[in-house]
Design a protein around this motif. Structure first.
Motif, PDB file in Angstrom:
ATOM      1  N   PHE A  29      45.194 -29.895  57.344  1.00 55.68           N
ATOM      2  CA  PHE A  29      44.529 -28.685  56.849  1.00 55.68           C
ATOM      3  C   PHE A  29      43.999 -28.859  55.428  1.00 55.68           C
ATOM      4  O   PHE A  29      42.908 -28.392  55.101  1.00 55.68           O
ATOM      5  N   SER A  30      44.738 -29.543  54.586  1.00 54.33           N
ATOM      6  CA  SER A  30      44.373 -29.673  53.171  1.00 54.33           C
ATOM      7  C   SER A  30      43.158 -30.562  52.948  1.00 54.33           C
ATOM      8  O   SER A  30      42.701 -30.699  51.808  1.00 54.33           O
ATOM      9  N   SER A  31      42.616 -31.169  54.001  1.00 57.64           N
ATOM     10  CA  SER A  31      41.418 -31.990  53.890  1.00 57.64           C
ATOM     11  C   SER A  31      40.195 -31.320  54.504  1.00 57.64           C
ATOM     12  O   SER A  31      39.200 -31.983  54.778  1.00 57.64           O
ATOM     13  N   TYR A  32      40.297 -30.036  54.715  1.00 58.98           N
ATOM     14  CA  TYR A  32      39.237 -29.282  55.367  1.00 58.98           C
ATOM     15  C   TYR A  32      38.804 -28.092  54.515  1.00 58.98           C
ATOM     16  O   TYR A  32      39.648 -27.383  53.971  1.00 58.98           O
ATOM     17  N   ASP A  33      37.476 -27.876  54.428  1.00 59.79           N
ATOM     18  CA  ASP A  33      36.985 -26.575  53.986  1.00 59.79           C
ATOM     19  C   ASP A  33      37.426 -25.540  55.011  1.00 59.79           C
ATOM     20  O   ASP A  33      37.450 -25.824  56.217  1.00 59.79           O
ATOM     21  N   MET A  34      37.749 -24.362  54.538  1.00 58.17           N
ATOM     22  CA  MET A  34      38.091 -23.279  55.444  1.00 58.17           C
ATOM     23  C   MET A  34      37.126 -22.126  55.227  1.00 58.17           C
ATOM     24  O   MET A  34      36.809 -21.779  54.079  1.00 58.17           O
ATOM     25  N   SER A  35      36.664 -21.565  56.325  1.00 53.02           N
ATOM     26  CA  SER A  35      35.715 -20.467  56.242  1.00 53.02           C
ATOM     27  C   SER A  35      36.118 -19.339  57.180  1.00 53.02           C
ATOM     28  O   SER A  35      36.828 -19.555  58.154  1.00 53.02           O
ATOM     29  N   TRP A  36      35.634 -18.177  56.854  1.00 55.35           N
ATOM     30  CA  TRP A  36      35.714 -17.022  57.744  1.00 55.35           C
ATOM     31  C   TRP A  36      34.280 -16.638  58.134  1.00 55.35           C
ATOM     32  O   TRP A  36      33.414 -16.508  57.257  1.00 55.35           O
ATOM     33  N   TYR A  37      34.071 -16.469  59.413  1.00 50.58           N
ATOM     34  CA  TYR A  37      32.825 -15.973  59.954  1.00 50.58           C
ATOM     35  C   TYR A  37      33.134 -14.643  60.655  1.00 50.58           C
ATOM     36  O   TYR A  37      34.282 -14.349  60.979  1.00 50.58           O
ATOM     37  N   ARG A  38      32.090 -13.905  60.918  1.00 45.75           N
ATOM     38  CA  ARG A  38      32.254 -12.692  61.721  1.00 45.75           C
ATOM     39  C   ARG A  38      31.053 -12.485  62.631  1.00 45.75           C
ATOM     40  O   ARG A  38      29.947 -12.955  62.335  1.00 45.75           O
ATOM     41  N   GLN A  39      31.309 -11.791  63.706  1.00 44.54           N
ATOM     42  CA  GLN A  39      30.238 -11.468  64.646  1.00 44.54           C
ATOM     43  C   GLN A  39      30.405 -10.022  65.080  1.00 44.54           C
ATOM     44  O   GLN A  39      31.405  -9.661  65.717  1.00 44.54           O
ATOM     45  N   ALA A  40      29.436  -9.218  64.703  1.00 47.89           N
ATOM     46  CA  ALA A  40      29.417  -7.808  65.088  1.00 47.89           C
ATOM     47  C   ALA A  40      28.739  -7.676  66.444  1.00 47.89           C
ATOM     48  O   ALA A  40      27.959  -8.539  66.844  1.00 47.89           O
ATOM     49  N   PRO A  41      29.005  -6.589  67.164  1.00 44.87           N
ATOM     50  CA  PRO A  41      28.387  -6.386  68.475  1.00 44.87           C
ATOM     51  C   PRO A  41      26.873  -6.467  68.391  1.00 44.87           C
ATOM     52  O   PRO A  41      26.246  -5.808  67.546  1.00 44.87           O
ATOM     53  N   GLY A  42      26.292  -7.291  69.238  1.00 43.98           N
ATOM     54  CA  GLY A  42      24.841  -7.413  69.287  1.00 43.98           C
ATOM     55  C   GLY A  42      24.217  -8.221  68.173  1.00 43.98           C
ATOM     56  O   GLY A  42      22.982  -8.285  68.071  1.00 43.98           O
ATOM     57  N   LYS A  43      25.043  -8.840  67.337  1.00 43.57           N
ATOM     58  CA  LYS A  43      24.522  -9.611  66.207  1.00 43.57           C
ATOM     59  C   LYS A  43      24.994 -11.058  66.280  1.00 43.57           C
ATOM     60  O   LYS A  43      25.937 -11.387  66.991  1.00 43.57           O
ATOM     61  N   GLU A  44      24.326 -11.908  65.496  1.00 46.15           N
ATOM     62  CA  GLU A  44      24.725 -13.302  65.437  1.00 46.15           C
ATOM     63  C   GLU A  44      25.947 -13.479  64.534  1.00 46.15           C
ATOM     64  O   GLU A  44      26.204 -12.668  63.638  1.00 46.15           O
ATOM     65  N   ARG A  45      26.654 -14.566  64.770  1.00 51.50           N
ATOM     66  CA  ARG A  45      27.783 -14.894  63.922  1.00 51.50           C
ATOM     67  C   ARG A  45      27.283 -15.238  62.521  1.00 51.50           C
ATOM     68  O   ARG A  45      26.297 -15.965  62.374  1.00 51.50           O
ATOM     69  N   GLU A  46      27.966 -14.727  61.500  1.00 51.70           N
ATOM     70  CA  GLU A  46      27.548 -14.982  60.128  1.00 51.70           C
ATOM     71  C   GLU A  46      28.717 -15.444  59.277  1.00 51.70           C
ATOM     72  O   GLU A  46      29.869 -15.069  59.506  1.00 51.70           O
ATOM     73  N   LEU A  47      28.392 -16.266  58.277  1.00 47.11           N
ATOM     74  CA  LEU A  47      29.401 -16.733  57.336  1.00 47.11           C
ATOM     75  C   LEU A  47      29.786 -15.606  56.382  1.00 47.11           C
ATOM     76  O   LEU A  47      28.919 -14.967  55.792  1.00 47.11           O
ATOM     77  N   VAL A  48      31.078 -15.395  56.239  1.00 48.15           N
ATOM     78  CA  VAL A  48      31.592 -14.368  55.336  1.00 48.15           C
ATOM     79  C   VAL A  48      32.045 -14.983  54.016  1.00 48.15           C
ATOM     80  O   VAL A  48      31.687 -14.513  52.935  1.00 48.15           O
ATOM     81  N   ALA A  49      32.851 -16.044  54.112  1.00 51.43           N
ATOM     82  CA  ALA A  49      33.394 -16.666  52.904  1.00 51.43           C
ATOM     83  C   ALA A  49      33.859 -18.080  53.223  1.00 51.43           C
ATOM     84  O   ALA A  49      34.215 -18.376  54.365  1.00 51.43           O
ATOM     85  N   ARG A  50      33.860 -18.924  52.185  1.00 52.55           N
ATOM     86  CA  ARG A  50      34.289 -20.306  52.347  1.00 52.55           C
ATOM     87  C   ARG A  50      35.112 -20.719  51.125  1.00 52.55           C
ATOM     88  O   ARG A  50      34.827 -20.285  50.001  1.00 52.55           O
ATOM     89  N   ILE A  51      36.090 -21.592  51.370  1.00 50.38           N
ATOM     90  CA  ILE A  51      36.909 -22.113  50.276  1.00 50.38           C
ATOM     91  C   ILE A  51      37.090 -23.608  50.478  1.00 50.38           C
ATOM     92  O   ILE A  51      37.252 -24.087  51.603  1.00 50.38           O
ATOM     93  N   THR A  52      37.027 -24.365  49.390  1.00 46.84           N
ATOM     94  CA  THR A  52      37.163 -25.815  49.457  1.00 46.84           C
ATOM     95  C   THR A  52      38.624 -26.211  49.694  1.00 46.84           C
ATOM     96  O   THR A  52      39.526 -25.380  49.574  1.00 46.84           O
ATOM     97  N   PRO A  53      38.880 -27.476  50.029  1.00 44.30           N
ATOM     98  CA  PRO A  53      40.224 -27.879  50.440  1.00 44.30           C
ATOM     99  C   PRO A  53      41.344 -27.553  49.458  1.00 44.30           C
ATOM    100  O   PRO A  53      42.436 -27.158  49.866  1.00 44.30           O
ATOM    101  N   ILE A  54      41.075 -27.735  48.160  1.00 46.76           N
ATOM    102  CA  ILE A  54      42.124 -27.477  47.180  1.00 46.76           C
ATOM    103  C   ILE A  54      42.001 -26.059  46.620  1.00 46.76           C
ATOM    104  O   ILE A  54      42.797 -25.631  45.803  1.00 46.76           O
ATOM    105  N   GLY A  55      40.998 -25.347  47.063  1.00 45.67           N
ATOM    106  CA  GLY A  55      40.842 -23.966  46.627  1.00 45.67           C
ATOM    107  C   GLY A  55      40.112 -23.796  45.315  1.00 45.67           C
ATOM    108  O   GLY A  55      40.079 -22.713  44.756  1.00 45.67           O
ATOM    109  N   GLY A  56      39.496 -24.878  44.835  1.00 47.05           N
ATOM    110  CA  GLY A  56      38.846 -24.789  43.544  1.00 47.05           C
ATOM    111  C   GLY A  56      37.510 -24.088  43.547  1.00 47.05           C
ATOM    112  O   GLY A  56      37.006 -23.695  42.498  1.00 47.05           O
ATOM    113  N   SER A  57      36.930 -23.910  44.714  1.00 46.13           N
ATOM    114  CA  SER A  57      35.614 -23.290  44.797  1.00 46.13           C
ATOM    115  C   SER A  57      35.541 -22.375  45.997  1.00 46.13           C
ATOM    116  O   SER A  57      36.028 -22.713  47.083  1.00 46.13           O
ATOM    117  N   THR A  58      34.949 -21.218  45.774  1.00 46.50           N
ATOM    118  CA  THR A  58      34.763 -20.257  46.859  1.00 46.50           C
ATOM    119  C   THR A  58      33.337 -19.740  46.832  1.00 46.50           C
ATOM    120  O   THR A  58      32.681 -19.748  45.785  1.00 46.50           O
TER     121      THR A  58
END
Length: 120
Positions: A29-58
Motif C-alpha cells: 500500500f505504501s508504494s501506491y498513490d491512493m485516490s477517491w473517485y465518485r460516480q453519481a447516478p447518470g454521470k461519469e466517474r470523477e476524481l475527488v481527491a488523490r494523495i501520494t504514497p507518503i502523504g506529502g502531496s494531495t
C-alpha cells in the motif's frame, strides 16, 4: 489476494459529515498513490481527491476543495476521506483506487464502492 474495501457510507443530511475508509490488503500500500473517485447516478466517474504514497502531496476536485480531506495511515494500510459540509450533489457511490509507483508502476486496483447519500 488484492483487495480494497470501502466503508463509512450512509445517509446524511445536508451540511453533515461522513468519513469514508479504504482498507487495503494483498499489495504494498505504501508504494501506491491512493485516490477517491465518485460516480453519481447518470454521470461519469470523477476524481475527488488523490494523495501520494507518503502523504506529502494531495489534490482535490474544485467541487470539494475546502470541504473534503484525504489522508492515509500506511501502518494500517488504510486510506480515508473526511467529507464535511455535504451537499445533495455529493450523493454518489465513492470508490477507492490505488495506482502503483516505482517498481509497481502500471498496477491499478479498485474497490467496489460505498454509497453516500445526502438528503433531508
Amino acid at each position: 489476494q488484492v483487495q480494497l474495501v470501502e466503508s463509512g457510507g450512509g445517509l446524511v443530511q445536508p451540511g453533515g459529515s461522513l468519513r469514508l475508509s479504504c482498507a487495503a490488503s494483498g499489495f504494498t500500500f505504501s508504494s501506491y498513490d491512493m485516490s477517491w473517485y465518485r460516480q453519481a447516478p447518470g454521470k461519469e466517474r470523477e476524481l475527488v481527491a488523490r494523495i501520494t504514497p507518503i502523504g506529502g502531496s494531495t489534490n482535490y476536485a474544485d467541487s470539494v476543495k475546502g470541504r473534503f480531506t484525504i489522508s492515509r495511515d500506511n501502518a494500517k494500510n488504510t486510506g480515508y476521506l473526511q467529507m464535511s459540509s455535504l451537499k445533495p450533489e455529493d450523493t454518489a457511490v465513492y470508490y477507492c483506487n490505488a495506482e502503483g509507483r516505482w517498481a509497481f508502476s502500471g498496477r491499478n486496483y479498485w474497490g467496489k464502492g460505498t454509497l453516500g447519500t445526502v438528503s433531508s
